[in-house]
Enzyme design. Structure first.
Site, PDB file in Angstrom:
ATOM      1  CG  ASP A  70      -6.341   0.870   6.612  1.00 50.58           C
ATOM      2  OD1 ASP A  70      -6.356  -0.297   6.084  1.00 50.58           O
ATOM      3  OD2 ASP A  70      -5.351   1.652   6.408  1.00 50.58           O
TER       4      ASP A  70
ATOM      5  CB  THR B 175       0.826   1.167   5.398  1.00 52.02           C
ATOM      6  OG1 THR B 175       0.670  -0.528   4.569  1.00 52.02           O
ATOM      7  CG2 THR B 175       1.977   1.448   6.345  1.00 52.02           C
ATOM      8  N   GLY B 176      -0.953  -1.190   6.868  1.00 49.96           N
ATOM      9  CA  GLY B 176      -1.405  -2.975   7.975  1.00 49.96           C
ATOM     10  C   GLY B 176      -2.392  -3.713   7.209  1.00 49.96           C
ATOM     11  CB  VAL B 177      -4.405  -5.794   9.563  1.00 50.74           C
ATOM     12  CG1 VAL B 177      -5.417  -6.569   9.515  1.00 50.74           C
ATOM     13  CG2 VAL B 177      -3.321  -7.092   8.684  1.00 50.74           C
ATOM     14  N   GLY B 178      -5.967  -3.880   7.678  1.00 51.70           N
ATOM     15  CA  GLY B 178      -6.961  -2.768   7.564  1.00 51.70           C
ATOM     16  C   GLY B 178      -7.836  -2.487   8.800  1.00 51.70           C
TER      17      GLY B 178
ATOM     18  CB  THR C  15      -0.822   0.020   0.999  1.00 45.67           C
ATOM     19  OG1 THR C  15      -1.593  -1.193   1.089  1.00 45.67           O
ATOM     20  CG2 THR C  15      -1.727   1.521   1.777  1.00 45.67           C
TER      21      THR C  15
ATOM     22  CB  VAL D  74     -14.161  -0.804   2.147  1.00 40.70           C
ATOM     23  CG1 VAL D  74     -13.742   1.124   2.002  1.00 40.70           C
ATOM     24  CG2 VAL D  74     -15.326  -0.171   0.912  1.00 40.70           C
TER      25      VAL D  74
HETATM   26  N1  ASP Z   1      -4.102  -1.262   5.141  1.00 35.61           N
HETATM   27  C1  ASP Z   1      -4.362  -2.005   3.484  1.00 35.61           C
HETATM   28  C2  ASP Z   1      -5.465  -2.575   4.065  1.00 35.61           C
HETATM   29  O1  ASP Z   1      -6.349  -3.150   4.880  1.00 35.61           O
HETATM   30  C3  ASP Z   1      -3.409  -2.780   3.747  1.00 35.61           C
HETATM   31  C4  ASP Z   1      -2.072  -2.410   2.993  1.00 35.61           C
HETATM   32  O2  ASP Z   1      -2.069  -1.326   3.624  1.00 35.61           O
HETATM   33  O3  ASP Z   1      -1.147  -3.255   2.887  1.00 35.61           O
HETATM   34  O4  ASP Z   1      -6.909  -2.104   3.052  1.00 35.61           O
END
Ligand code: ASP
Length: 317
Positions: free
Chosen positions: A217, A237-240, A186, A215
């Site tokens: 974060d 960024t990470g687990v939305g 992301t 959908v």
């Molecule tokens: N935050 C993003 C989502 O969960 C994924 C990511 O940041 O890699 O859509």
């Protein structure tokens, strides 16, 4: 400082010439480290240059959006032309922009008509009274915004990966892989231009093998992105799902009150690590003085920032 993997403060004392522009970008938090020889490393540096050149004529929002637009177009990251795929093998994009100026911002979710959802989010912010538009109807707005529209095709790399993931009914494994983020990808940027308003932009394909219609974060103000007058801006960024539960970007901005960008980034990641576990997120921040910082609880997070002392962009993963 267990989670403070990086902090950079170009100006801290009063009485110095204020920064003309400041920007930090990220290319996702996850498990994959890469070095200076990798195209993504060069892509991060180039994104900073794009942001800085936009800010020579424009605002912090112009700078953040230019950096993200470059990364959407590059096909190197999990956004725009390089986006990951849903469990049905389709591209569904989320994005948002926000500026501290008037606390204006908007997000778009489940976008299937343009590789540039961050620009669409800016159009929604500037031309409607809403803060979130999702799904098929985005196409009409994308046309009004002057964006090229059409069916989004998975990149060859994403298609190959999808086929490998679903071959032999390995759906559960594929979801587990997605949970581990597999390099993230992301993209986001936070910037401060000569207009003095911290701003942010974010864009993503979401998580690999996400359910259609999900959908994350990156479309949600307060979660994947936030900007607060007088304090700063943040982009996660990470687990939305975990980032939304923690209202992570808003939390980072609040933590900059009476403090700085580093305190915001560090405090937000300490919070999500404590409440939702490690391996969940990374964040970049900028405060009202133009100081930038990044923090993450994953193995790696690609990021690059403008170094005024060197007069060029610098990157790290
Ligand atoms: N935050 C993003 C989502 O969960 C994924 C990511 O940041 O890699 O859509």
């Amino acid at each position: 400082m267990p989670y403070q993997k990086f902090s950079y403060a170009p100006r801290t004392r009063t009485g110095e010439t204020p920064l003309k522009h400041s920007i930090i970008v990220h290319g996702g938090a996850g498990s994959g480290k890469y070095g200076a020889g990798d195209a993504r490393f060069r892509g991060l540096l180039r994104a900073v240059d794009e942001g800085v050149s936009a800010m020579k004529k424009g605002s912090g929002l112009d700078g953040a959006l230019a950096a993200v637009t470059f990364m959407e177009e590059s096909g190197l990251f999990n956004c725009g032309r390089g986006a990951c795929l849903t469990a049905e093998g389709k591209v569904e994009l989320d994005a948002a922009v926000m500026t501290a100026k008037g606390a204006a911002g908007a997000g778009v979710g489940d976008v299937t008509c343009t590789y540039h959802p961050a620009s669409l989010a800016r159009w929604v912010m500037e031309n409607t009274e809403h803060v979130l538009i999702v799904g098929e109807r985005a196409k009409g707005y994308a046309r009004l915004a002057g964006l090229k529209t059409g069916r989004l095709r998975p990149s060859p790399a994403a298609k190959t990966k999808f086929e490998a993931l679903v071959r032999g009914g390995r759906h559960a494994e594929a979801v587990a892989l997605a949970r581990r983020l597999d390099g993230g990808g992301t993209v986001g940027a936070v910037a401060l231009g000569s207009d003095g308003s911290p701003a942010a932009a974010v864009s993503t394909g979401g998580m690999w093998m996400k359910l259609p219609g999900r959908v994350g974060d990156s479309a949600i103000l307060g979660a994947g992105i936030f900007a607060e007058p007088g304090l700063g801006a943040a982009c996660a960024t990470g687990v939305g799902e975990e980032i939304i539960r923690c209202a992570l970007s808003m939390r980072a901005c609040q933590l900059m009150r009476g403090a700085d960008a580093a305190a915001g980034a560090r405090g937000a990641i300490e919070h999500i690590s404590r409440s939702r576990g490690k391996g969940t997120a990374g964040i970049i921040t900028i405060d009202a003085g133009g100081r930038v910082a990044a923090s993450y609880n994953t193995e790696a997070m690609g990021r690059a920032w403008w170094d005024p002392a060197k007069g060029r962009a610098t990157a790290a993963v």
